[in-house]
Design a protein around this motif. Structure first.
Motif, PDB file in Angstrom:
ATOM      1  N   SER A 146       0.850  -1.189   0.000  1.00 44.48           N
ATOM      2  CA  SER A 146       0.000   0.000   0.000  1.00 44.48           C
ATOM      3  C   SER A 146       0.882   1.235   0.000  1.00 44.48           C
ATOM      4  O   SER A 146       2.107   1.152  -0.057  1.00 44.48           O
ATOM      5  CB  SER A 146      -0.920   0.008   1.226  1.00 44.48           C
ATOM      6  OG  SER A 146      -0.210   0.404   2.378  1.00 44.48           O
ATOM      7  N   ASN A 147       0.241   2.398   0.073  1.00 41.01           N
ATOM      8  CA  ASN A 147       0.980   3.657   0.008  1.00 41.01           C
ATOM      9  C   ASN A 147       1.624   4.041   1.329  1.00 41.01           C
ATOM     10  O   ASN A 147       2.266   5.085   1.414  1.00 41.01           O
ATOM     11  CB  ASN A 147       0.024   4.785  -0.415  1.00 41.01           C
ATOM     12  CG  ASN A 147      -1.126   4.964   0.559  1.00 41.01           C
ATOM     13  OD1 ASN A 147      -1.739   3.993   0.994  1.00 41.01           O
ATOM     14  ND2 ASN A 147      -1.443   6.199   0.910  1.00 41.01           N
ATOM     15  N   TRP A 148       1.521   3.198   2.358  1.00 42.30           N
ATOM     16  CA  TRP A 148       1.977   3.612   3.678  1.00 42.30           C
ATOM     17  C   TRP A 148       3.452   3.348   3.903  1.00 42.30           C
ATOM     18  O   TRP A 148       3.842   2.680   4.871  1.00 42.30           O
ATOM     19  CB  TRP A 148       1.129   2.954   4.762  1.00 42.30           C
ATOM     20  CG  TRP A 148      -0.228   3.549   4.819  1.00 42.30           C
ATOM     21  CD1 TRP A 148      -1.406   2.941   4.529  1.00 42.30           C
ATOM     22  CD2 TRP A 148      -0.552   4.905   5.144  1.00 42.30           C
ATOM     23  NE1 TRP A 148      -2.447   3.811   4.664  1.00 42.30           N
ATOM     24  CE2 TRP A 148      -1.957   5.031   5.036  1.00 42.30           C
ATOM     25  CE3 TRP A 148       0.202   6.013   5.505  1.00 42.30           C
ATOM     26  CZ2 TRP A 148      -2.610   6.224   5.283  1.00 42.30           C
ATOM     27  CZ3 TRP A 148      -0.453   7.201   5.741  1.00 42.30           C
ATOM     28  CH2 TRP A 148      -1.845   7.297   5.637  1.00 42.30           C
ATOM     29  N   THR A 149       4.297   3.888   3.031  1.00 42.07           N
ATOM     30  CA  THR A 149       5.735   3.844   3.292  1.00 42.07           C
ATOM     31  C   THR A 149       6.100   4.678   4.508  1.00 42.07           C
ATOM     32  O   THR A 149       7.138   4.479   5.124  1.00 42.07           O
ATOM     33  CB  THR A 149       6.517   4.376   2.077  1.00 42.07           C
ATOM     34  OG1 THR A 149       6.023   5.686   1.733  1.00 42.07           O
ATOM     35  CG2 THR A 149       6.352   3.454   0.876  1.00 42.07           C
TER      36      THR A 149
ATOM     37  N   THR B 214      -4.153   3.189  -0.061  1.00 45.95           N
ATOM     38  CA  THR B 214      -4.245   2.933  -1.496  1.00 45.95           C
ATOM     39  C   THR B 214      -3.477   1.656  -1.815  1.00 45.95           C
ATOM     40  O   THR B 214      -2.258   1.612  -1.604  1.00 45.95           O
ATOM     41  CB  THR B 214      -3.650   4.096  -2.307  1.00 45.95           C
ATOM     42  OG1 THR B 214      -4.355   5.297  -1.998  1.00 45.95           O
ATOM     43  CG2 THR B 214      -3.744   3.819  -3.800  1.00 45.95           C
TER      44      THR B 214
ATOM     45  N   THR C  86      -1.228  -0.750  -3.731  1.00 42.87           N
ATOM     46  CA  THR C  86      -0.231  -0.443  -4.762  1.00 42.87           C
ATOM     47  C   THR C  86       0.417  -1.687  -5.358  1.00 42.87           C
ATOM     48  O   THR C  86       1.306  -1.557  -6.192  1.00 42.87           O
ATOM     49  CB  THR C  86       0.888   0.436  -4.166  1.00 42.87           C
ATOM     50  OG1 THR C  86       1.497  -0.253  -3.059  1.00 42.87           O
ATOM     51  CG2 THR C  86       0.334   1.763  -3.677  1.00 42.87           C
TER      52      THR C  86
ATOM     53  N   GLY D 285      -4.443   0.830  -7.049  1.00 47.16           N
ATOM     54  CA  GLY D 285      -4.189   2.235  -7.363  1.00 47.16           C
ATOM     55  C   GLY D 285      -5.304   3.191  -7.019  1.00 47.16           C
ATOM     56  O   GLY D 285      -5.224   4.368  -7.363  1.00 47.16           O
TER      57      GLY D 285
END
Length: 272
Positions: free
Chosen positions: A30-33, A214, A216, A176
């Motif tokens: 997901s977008n949680w870097t 999100t 990914t 996405g």
């Protein structure tokens, strides 16, 4: 010397264990870097403190070991040392908390274009609800839960009649696109957790909690309950499938709406 050697081995072994472990990080999906960045900061701060404290203990054991005729120096307090330790601890704790507060604000600030998905937990099952053609989720109350209406939807709310109901199956998500996850429990405290998403949140009876992310990365990911919820806690597992939008639409078209579910059970919702 044996104690000194053990302390040194603990430090070296702990560092090697974390550096060489192949499962240290699961592949993020997901977008949680930001979550990984926060974990790395916390790891380095706590790791440095751990190495420093245990190494200092080993030094003290070796340097001040018992010798005939030696007497310890009596010093009941040391203002300079107290200020140094207290200030250093405060700075370290603040450095760990600050990134978490920033990430938490991002975690609960949902984008306007995020699609809503409800996750409903009960002992020991995951269920899901997606908006239908109108793009809105209908009202639901735990008090309305019945065998024919497992998620407790309000049959008088027209917005919920086309809601897609998935009881105990897989949750599919398109890659996405941001997703607003609404969390509800119908019995006891649960916790929705997908490790690869870096996302988890308590599910509290009588409340709706939430977060967003999100997807990914295409793939199949396990849903775990991260809160002890009874004897079946370890078996309370589900699946999230992240896929291309075309595959997601195909899957979505195969799912039952609330109207279809109630019709198949012989309990029709009231007319509009």
């Amino acid at each position: 010397m044996a104690v000194v050697l053990i302390l040194v081995l603990i430090v070296v072994g702990s560092v090697l264990f974390h550096v060489l472990s192949p499962w240290w990080w699961t592949p993020i999906a997901s977008n949680w870097t930001y979550i990984d960045t926060t974990l790395v900061i916390t790891f380095w701060i706590t790791g440095i403190v751990f190495v420093a404290v245990v190494s200092f203990m080993a030094y003290c054991v070796f340097r001040f070991r018992h010798k005939p005729g030696n007497r310890a120096h009596y010093e009941p307090e040391n203002r300079r040392l107290e200020l140094l330790l207290g200030g250093g601890t405060a700075v370290g704790v603040a450095a760990m908390l600050a990134p978490g507060l920033i990430v938490w604000n991002q975690f609960i600030t949902v984008p306007a274009d995020a699609a809503s998905v409800e996750v409903v937990s009960q002992q020991w099952l995951w269920s899901f609800r997606l908006p239908g053609a109108d793009g809105k989720l209908g009202r639901a109350e735990t008090g309305d839960v019945t065998p024919e209406n497992p998620l407790g939807l309000d049959k008088n709310d027209a917005s919920g009649l086309d809601d897609v109901i998935i009881e105990g199956g897989e949750l599919h998500l398109p890659i996405g696109k941001p997703v607003h996850i609404l969390l509800r429990s119908v019995d006891v405290l649960h916790d929705f957790y997908v490790p690869e998403f870096r996302a988890k949140m308590d599910m509290i009876p009588g409340m709706i909690t939430y977060f967003w992310f999100t997807p990914t990365r295409i793939g199949t990911f396990d849903i775990l309950c991260a809160e002890l919820c009874g004897v079946g806690h370890g078996q309370m597992r589900g699946t999230v499938v992240v896929e291309a939008d075309a595959d997601y639409q195909t899957w979505l078209g195969q799912q039952q709406t609330f109207t279809q579910l109630t019709a198949s059970s012989g309990e029709l919702p009231p007319p509009n």
